[in-house]
Design an enzyme around this catalytic site. Structure first.
Site, PDB file in Angstrom:
ATOM      1  N   GLN A   1      14.176  -9.643  -3.904  1.00  0.00           N
ATOM      2  CA  GLN A   1      12.827 -10.203  -3.753  1.00  0.00           C
ATOM      3  C   GLN A   1      12.352 -10.835  -5.061  1.00  0.00           C
ATOM      4  OE1 GLN A   1       9.365  -8.355  -1.554  1.00  0.00           O
ATOM      5  NE2 GLN A   1       8.924  -7.622  -3.599  1.00  0.00           N
TER       6      GLN A   1
ATOM      7  N   HIS B   1       2.361   4.422  -5.215  1.00  0.00           N
ATOM      8  CA  HIS B   1       2.951   5.509  -6.005  1.00  0.00           C
ATOM      9  C   HIS B   1       3.104   5.029  -7.454  1.00  0.00           C
ATOM     10  CE1 HIS B   1       6.510   3.057  -5.585  1.00  0.00           C
ATOM     11  NE2 HIS B   1       6.462   3.173  -4.268  1.00  0.00           N
TER      12      HIS B   1
ATOM     13  N   SER C   1       7.480   3.905  -0.943  1.00  0.00           N
ATOM     14  CA  SER C   1       6.547   4.374   0.095  1.00  0.00           C
ATOM     15  C   SER C   1       7.340   4.942   1.262  1.00  0.00           C
ATOM     16  CB  SER C   1       5.675   3.219   0.582  1.00  0.00           C
ATOM     17  OG  SER C   1       5.112   2.542  -0.511  1.00  0.00           O
TER      18      SER C   1
ATOM     19  N   GLY D   1       0.801  -1.218   0.000  1.00  0.00           N
ATOM     20  CA  GLY D   1       0.000   0.000   0.000  1.00  0.00           C
ATOM     21  C   GLY D   1       0.833   1.267   0.000  1.00  0.00           C
TER      22      GLY D   1
ATOM     23  N   HIS E   1       4.301   1.344  -8.102  1.00  0.00           N
ATOM     24  CA  HIS E   1       3.233   0.337  -8.026  1.00  0.00           C
ATOM     25  C   HIS E   1       2.310   0.455  -9.246  1.00  0.00           C
ATOM     26  CE1 HIS E   1       4.033   1.214  -3.616  1.00  0.00           C
ATOM     27  NE2 HIS E   1       4.203  -0.094  -3.637  1.00  0.00           N
TER      28      HIS E   1
HETATM   29  P1  AMP Z   1       5.905  -2.637  -1.711  1.00  0.00           P
HETATM   30  O1  AMP Z   1       4.560  -2.035  -1.553  1.00  0.00           O
HETATM   31  O2  AMP Z   1       7.034  -1.736  -1.350  1.00  0.00           O
HETATM   32  O3  AMP Z   1       5.995  -3.998  -1.051  1.00  0.00           O
HETATM   33  O4  AMP Z   1       6.101  -2.907  -3.256  1.00  0.00           O
HETATM   34  C1  AMP Z   1       5.182  -3.688  -3.991  1.00  0.00           C
HETATM   35  C2  AMP Z   1       5.742  -3.963  -5.353  1.00  0.00           C
HETATM   36  O5  AMP Z   1       5.990  -2.728  -6.033  1.00  0.00           O
HETATM   37  C3  AMP Z   1       7.089  -4.710  -5.301  1.00  0.00           C
HETATM   38  O6  AMP Z   1       7.107  -5.688  -6.330  1.00  0.00           O
HETATM   39  C4  AMP Z   1       8.089  -3.619  -5.556  1.00  0.00           C
HETATM   40  O7  AMP Z   1       9.292  -4.069  -6.148  1.00  0.00           O
HETATM   41  C5  AMP Z   1       7.313  -2.732  -6.519  1.00  0.00           C
HETATM   42  N1  AMP Z   1       7.869  -1.374  -6.504  1.00  0.00           N
HETATM   43  C6  AMP Z   1       8.054  -0.575  -5.421  1.00  0.00           C
HETATM   44  N2  AMP Z   1       8.661   0.593  -5.782  1.00  0.00           N
HETATM   45  C7  AMP Z   1       8.878   0.509  -7.115  1.00  0.00           C
HETATM   46  C8  AMP Z   1       9.472   1.385  -8.086  1.00  0.00           C
HETATM   47  N3  AMP Z   1       9.977   2.564  -7.745  1.00  0.00           N
HETATM   48  N4  AMP Z   1       9.514   0.986  -9.367  1.00  0.00           N
HETATM   49  C9  AMP Z   1       9.009  -0.231  -9.728  1.00  0.00           C
HETATM   50  N5  AMP Z   1       8.438  -1.096  -8.873  1.00  0.00           N
HETATM   51  C10 AMP Z   1       8.374  -0.737  -7.580  1.00  0.00           C
END
Ligand code: AMP
Length: 281
Positions: free
Chosen positions: A153, A34, A186, A31, A37
């Protein structure tokens, strides 16, 4: 677009879609969404008939001194972003829905999880593998979308899917950045004005490293020192790691001779940020 909070509700939606022969794309998130996501959701919308976004801050992947309690939340804003991007369902469970009182099964991985973020966050990937496995079982997607931003990851999830014969495709998506190069996250919201300026050093240091690689530098030690030196010039930083590893095995390399991942984790004040790039030679 619908927001649901229980496993049962997701199952009902999924089973209705399956009866109609529709394909399902899935974007797992924590969540506070941005444009990073959003790029994953966008890709999922392009490639699937229905798109599920999960919003769940998974307690199991946070260590005792990490930011579980302070992790930012804004479900209303998140749902607007999902809706305008074309997602069909948000799954936003409470921790008790995911982990009932008698919960005692885990998915863990050796090898790929021992270095990089796994070193300073020893229980992190067990939490990630367990929750992603559960989410895959609940949503049963054809494709799931992960960002290259969390490079380790992404590698871990691909390996888990292969090792455990999971029947879906994992799609890796490029890092989306702010105008000044900072990878969107985030956690950027934790930064003060001064820290936000200092945080530019992550992408800048990687750019310096990339420049030297493009000029033909093959010593991993030299590249690592260039990146470290650049970060250390900024007083608000504390380096967690600067690593150069084989892009597939994530094992450290000594010479630049195959595709490598250059990955960094840096504290800016109390906020731990990560960034990376892959270099093919
Ligand atoms: P998170 O909410 O941080 O767990 O991220 C969820 C998904 O969004 C994960 O697969 C992250 O790698 C991806 N993600 C987060 N930030 C970015 C970004 N700046 N560019 C591309 N993917 C992202």
């Amino acid at each position: 677009m619908k927001i649901v909070h229980t496993v049962q509700e997701v199952r009902e939606a999924v089973s209705a879609w399956r009866k109609e022969g529709l394909s399902i794309g899935f974007v797992p998130t924590m969540g506070y969404l941005h444009e990073g996501h959003q790029s994953l959701i966008q890709r999922a919308v392009e490639e699937n008939d229905q798109v599920v976004v999960s919003i769940f801050v998974n307690p199991m992947q946070f260590g005792p001194n990490e930011d579980l309690e302070s992790y930012p939340k804004d479900l209303e804003k998140d749902s607007l972003l999902c809706e305008k991007t074309g997602a069909t369902l948000i799954f936003n469970p409470q921790p008790e829905e995911m982990y009932t009182g008698d919960f005692c099964s885990f998915v863990d991985m050796t090898g790929l999880t021992k270095g990089l973020c796994g070193k300073s966050r020893p229980i992190h990937f067990r939490g990630v593998c367990t929750v992603v496995n559960k989410l895959f079982n609940i949503v049963q997607p054809d494709r799931a979308y992960f960002g290259q931003k969390d490079a380790q990851q992404l590698a871990v999830i691909k390996q888990m899917v292969k090792d455990l014969n999971m029947n879906l495709e994992i799609v890796g998506c490029p890092i989306i950045r702010e105008e000044d190069g900072l990878a969107k996250s985030s956690r950027n919201t934790y930064l003060s004005k001064e820290e936000r300026v200092a945080a530019r050093v992550l992408s800048q240091s990687l750019e310096e490293g990339r420049g030297r690689l493009e000029e033909g530098e093959t010593s991993v030690q030299v590249i690592r020192e260039i990146i470290r030196g650049c970060i250390e010039k900024e007083p608000l930083t504390k380096i967690d790691y600067v690593e150069i590893v084989d892009a597939k095995s994530l094992e450290p390399v000594e010479k630049v001779e195959k595709t490598i991942l250059i990955a960094i984790a840096v504290y800016i004040g109390k906020t731990r940020l990560i960034d990376n790039f892959t270099f093919e030679c």
